[in-house]
Design a protein around this motif. Structure first.
Motif, PDB file in Angstrom:
ATOM      1  N   MET A   1       3.880   7.963  -4.146  1.00 44.44           N
ATOM      2  CA  MET A   1       3.807   9.148  -2.807  1.00 44.44           C
ATOM      3  C   MET A   1       4.326  10.052  -3.036  1.00 44.44           C
TER       4      MET A   1
ATOM      5  N   THR B   1       6.571  11.655  -2.078  1.00 43.12           N
ATOM      6  CA  THR B   1       8.426  11.583  -2.190  1.00 43.12           C
ATOM      7  C   THR B   1       8.999  11.329  -3.536  1.00 43.12           C
TER       8      THR B   1
ATOM      9  N   GLU C   1       8.236   7.149  -4.011  1.00 43.64           N
ATOM     10  CA  GLU C   1       7.580   5.675  -3.441  1.00 43.64           C
ATOM     11  C   GLU C   1       6.677   5.274  -3.767  1.00 43.64           C
ATOM     12  N   ILE C   2       6.246   3.924  -4.394  1.00 40.12           N
ATOM     13  CA  ILE C   2       5.536   3.407  -5.104  1.00 40.12           C
ATOM     14  C   ILE C   2       5.050   2.833  -3.949  1.00 40.12           C
ATOM     15  N   ILE C   3       4.033   2.889  -3.113  1.00 36.34           N
ATOM     16  CA  ILE C   3       3.170   1.840  -2.753  1.00 36.34           C
ATOM     17  C   ILE C   3       2.125   1.276  -2.350  1.00 36.34           C
ATOM     18  N   ARG C   4       1.413  -0.310  -2.429  1.00 31.59           N
ATOM     19  CA  ARG C   4       0.290  -0.379  -2.477  1.00 31.59           C
ATOM     20  C   ARG C   4      -0.330  -0.305  -1.023  1.00 31.59           C
ATOM     21  N   THR C   5      -2.038  -0.117  -1.490  1.00 30.59           N
ATOM     22  CA  THR C   5      -2.259  -0.096  -0.356  1.00 30.59           C
ATOM     23  C   THR C   5      -4.100  -1.025  -0.385  1.00 30.59           C
TER      24      THR C   5
ATOM     25  N   PHE D   1      -2.371   0.335   9.200  1.00 30.01           N
ATOM     26  CA  PHE D   1      -3.005   0.824   8.837  1.00 30.01           C
ATOM     27  C   PHE D   1      -4.001   1.247   7.159  1.00 30.01           C
ATOM     28  N   ASP D   2      -5.361   1.655   7.420  1.00 25.05           N
ATOM     29  CA  ASP D   2      -5.769   1.807   6.592  1.00 25.05           C
ATOM     30  C   ASP D   2      -5.299   3.225   5.714  1.00 25.05           C
ATOM     31  N   LEU D   3      -4.338   3.405   4.141  1.00 28.54           N
ATOM     32  CA  LEU D   3      -3.943   3.852   3.745  1.00 28.54           C
ATOM     33  C   LEU D   3      -5.653   4.463   2.835  1.00 28.54           C
TER      34      LEU D   3
ATOM     35  N   LEU E   1      -1.456  13.777  -1.328  1.00 32.40           N
ATOM     36  CA  LEU E   1      -1.140  12.917  -0.896  1.00 32.40           C
ATOM     37  C   LEU E   1      -0.046  12.020  -1.014  1.00 32.40           C
TER      38      LEU E   1
ATOM     39  N   LEU F   1       4.070  13.157   4.796  1.00 32.45           N
ATOM     40  CA  LEU F   1       4.144  12.565   3.603  1.00 32.45           C
ATOM     41  C   LEU F   1       4.866  13.452   2.982  1.00 32.45           C
TER      42      LEU F   1
END
Lengths: 475, 475
Positions: free
Chosen positions: A187, A189, A191-195, A206-208, A219, A462
């Protein structure tokens, strides 16, 4: 800002905190000094995309992992410098170029295909894999990754996803976003995210994934993708026909639908396109033709035999002539040569090609092309139209000399009028290329204020410090 | 909050500012007094969905237009009361019920199909059209809208989109989001936005269409949808086979892929499902069977003849027996009767059915079902598994008596363990039903903290006052 960019200028290198010695030292700590480029000649290849305007970054950073990118973005938020992610760098709207300076994150080293799963029909790959390499790798397992942007030999998957790339096969198979099952994303900022995940059905939160596809690197930075695969079709067949008028050619598209055939590709060339390739390469095409259609079907052998005959019949009934149906691979290649010859053939019409990829409901293509021809004439600008008749996505190419400022201005006026026509016909200003900085001045022609404000709210939520890819999409 | 909900309780009517006389008067002004329901017996039908827990709204408002919904949401932000949108009210996770009180916006009156465009392959419809009505309307034009949730006769398009509904055909055709080209949406703060458009290619700004699909009524209320259509397939063929073991049955799924056939549906019933329907309806099924597969293919007549024979051969080679291939429509219906009989047959195993729709990579289905059976045994809970073997989406049904609190507790423990197994096998906790309030306590099993926080940031950015559908997704 974007409006004032001169297409023939080379922007001088911007200066932000990214150039501070302390920041460069931290970047070297994160990825290793050998993966931080600052010399002008080494940074130069990362300064432009297919738009060919140069915006040299202050540094190019070549990380290997999501964790490294996370650390870079945390640093960028601390020191407040812009970060622009780059894939193959072959986009047409400047999505990968650092128009406000800062660093470019090149994903060149993140080019591993991690898993090809033939039973569960997915592939897991890093963003720096080229579309072509992925296709080749999965085809070796009799699997199929349909998205095929024209740049597929050099474009990266990360860029394809960030731009939601299209291609010729989308008439049947849809676009890149239809094949993205899950993503790992850093992201803005840090952070590591997994969608999403490995399954085609997934409605958990939510469908990121959907939001990140096509977000043009604004984004988040994609660090891994799980992509859906299909069984590789057994065969393809191609049929080509010539028409006196564009209207006759485009009417065939709905003939296919009524015959319940969905071709994998329906490519169209307009009269100027035909003359350009014929003058240059002498294929033996009718120089007075109004349009050429090249139609491919794919599937099981029995199916393509049937479907290609249905297509041939529809083309003949629709007043097509010089109809050719390819059976061998060589014959097929010959039919497609006409399409491939377009780009080289167009070069003699100008050093600057304003290549716009408007899209309209497919039945409106003839009207679009007639009106674009009129726009070209009124602005004394040569225009070549070709593209994807099956989904209404037409590449409108206004040609001029890069150095002729007056001609460039006229061509730009023609572009704006073309966008207005596409919208009037129920379409929009980009089907494949995205907005970037090139189309940012036109976004509000296609999208209303409340909708743009919604996009901006998401961006601010974001990316509160505006770190990722500033100067794009919104003017 | 959601964890403490008792499945047999009827929640007393909440009281927020929505019950204030001044607010009710304003609502009556906006939609007309006859479209504001407050009497307990008239509100009652809007208190629950398929979960069958009652949360009576303070008022039900039945608007006709997006403008009316915009006015309602502006009022809600002013007076600060919750608003929950409702379609057909047949969801399985409580997405449409007002768990924190406030008003329900029923889309019952917004049920117009505005345009069916056979040339450009789209339909424009309001959210209150049922999936079935839409399918019937487009099929009359030889067009096809593939998404087919089991509830298609009563579910509304708005709900389908908000929940990103799946169905049986998704093995070949994907899910609802793959057919949503564009939306009109009233944002939580009352602005009306338009996302996407009429074309399948559209990369103009962030993909808000993608974000709204599956957002469970928390990011906006859908007031119009532009949906993609396909040519109606000429024919379908269905083949059914019985297997000694679930492993043998599921191994056939990859056999189809290797034979390059993508069936439109691959439905599976496990041993308990077979016994349940056979006991109740005496179809003549093998009571000792481990699994039944029902496989459909569609396409042109020649194509389905070929494909259904390939399927039949694969089923036989995969140790399938009692193999039946339907040729007529009546034969096909008979093969499907077994599947349709499931819901009624299960009723005798309990008044409460905890119907969970976990999803795993499809090759992991046998392991999932074995482990779910063991979980059922260890919790002394009867479990019936059936579902979509083609995409790994299995409906796990733990049966118990609604009044037996101890049995309900055991079934709930079994559900939590089942979710853990699905995740361990590379899948997730919902393929079709969504999160709502029912699965909210489990969201953090499937999605990590940073990803949930990203979802929350988007929610806060678009709905700063927390007006739309509070008490869902996040605990």
């Amino acid at each position: 800002m974007s409006q004032t960019i001169n297409p023939i200028s080379v922007t001088t290198r911007a200066r932000t905190t990214a150039s501070d010695a302390s920041v460069l030292a931290r970047l070297c700590e994160i990825v290793g000094a050998e993966h931080v480029l600052v010399d002008p000649e080494r940074v130069e290849p990362y300064a432009q995309d297919a738009v060919k305007e140069k915006f040299p970054p202050e540094a190019v950073v070549l990380p290997r992992t999501a964790q490294e990118i996370a650390a870079i973005l945390k640093l960028a938020n601390e020191a407040r410098f812009p970060v622009t992610a780059r894939g193959g760098g072959v986009g047409y709207t400047g999505g990968a170029v650092p128009v406000e300076g800062g660093i470019v994150i090149g994903t060149d080293r993140m080019n591993e295909i991690r898993e090809i799963n033939a039973d569960d029909l997915y592939v897991i790959a890093e963003p720096g894999v080229t579309t072509y390499a992925l296709q080749q790798a999965v085809e070796a397992h009799n699997l199929f990754y349909p998205p095929d942007p024209a740049s597929y030999k050099t474009s990266f998957l990360g860029g394809n996803i960030a731009e939601n790339a299209g291609g010729m096969r989308s008439a049947k198979y849809g676009v890149t976003k239809h094949y993205v099952l899950g993503l790992e994303v850093v992201m803005p900022t840090g952070e590591i995210i997994r969608t999403g995940g490995k399954t085609s059905k997934n409605v958990v939160g939510f469908d990121l994934t959907g939001l990140i596809c096509g977000s043009e690197g604004m984004l988040g930075i994609i660090t891994e993708a799980i992509l859906k695969l299909l069984p590789l079709p057994e065969a393809t067949r191609t049929v080509r026909a010539t028409f006196k008028t564009m209207r006759e050619a485009c009417a065939c598209v709905t003939r296919f639908t009524r015959a319940r055939v969905t071709p994998v590709a329906i490519e169209v060339l307009d009269r100027n396109a035909i003359r350009a390739v014929e003058t240059e390469f002498a294929f033996g095409l009718d120089q007075n033709a109004g349009a050429i259609l090249i139609v491919s079907v794919d599937g099981a052998v029995a199916e393509v035999e049937h479907a290609s005959r249905v297509v041939e019949k529809a083309l003949r009934e629709g007043s097509g002539y010089d109809v050719m149906r390819a059976v061998t691979r060589e014959e097929e290649d010959r039919l497609w040569d006409v399409r491939r010859a377009l780009s080289p053939a167009m070069k003699k019409f100008g050093t600057l090609k304003l290549n716009e990829d408007v899209v309209v409901p497919r039945s409106r293509v003839p009207e679009l092309i007639e009106r674009v021809e009129a726009i070209g004439q009124s602005h004394k600008t040569f225009v070549v139209n070709f593209g994807h008749a099956g989904d209404g996505n037409i590449h409108v190419n206004f040609m001029c000399e890069r150095e002729d400022k007056e001609a460039v201005r006229r061509a730009r006026d023609a572009v704006r009028e073309t966008f207005a026509v596409a919208i009037e016909l129920g379409g929009t200003i980009s089907g494949e290329h995205g907005i970037g900085y090139v189309k940012a001045p036109y976004l509000d022609m296609a999208v209303d204020t409340a909708t743009i404000e919604t996009m901006k709210r998401i961006k601010r939520a974001l990316d509160p410090n505006g770190i990722l890819n500033p100067g794009k999409m919104f003017v």
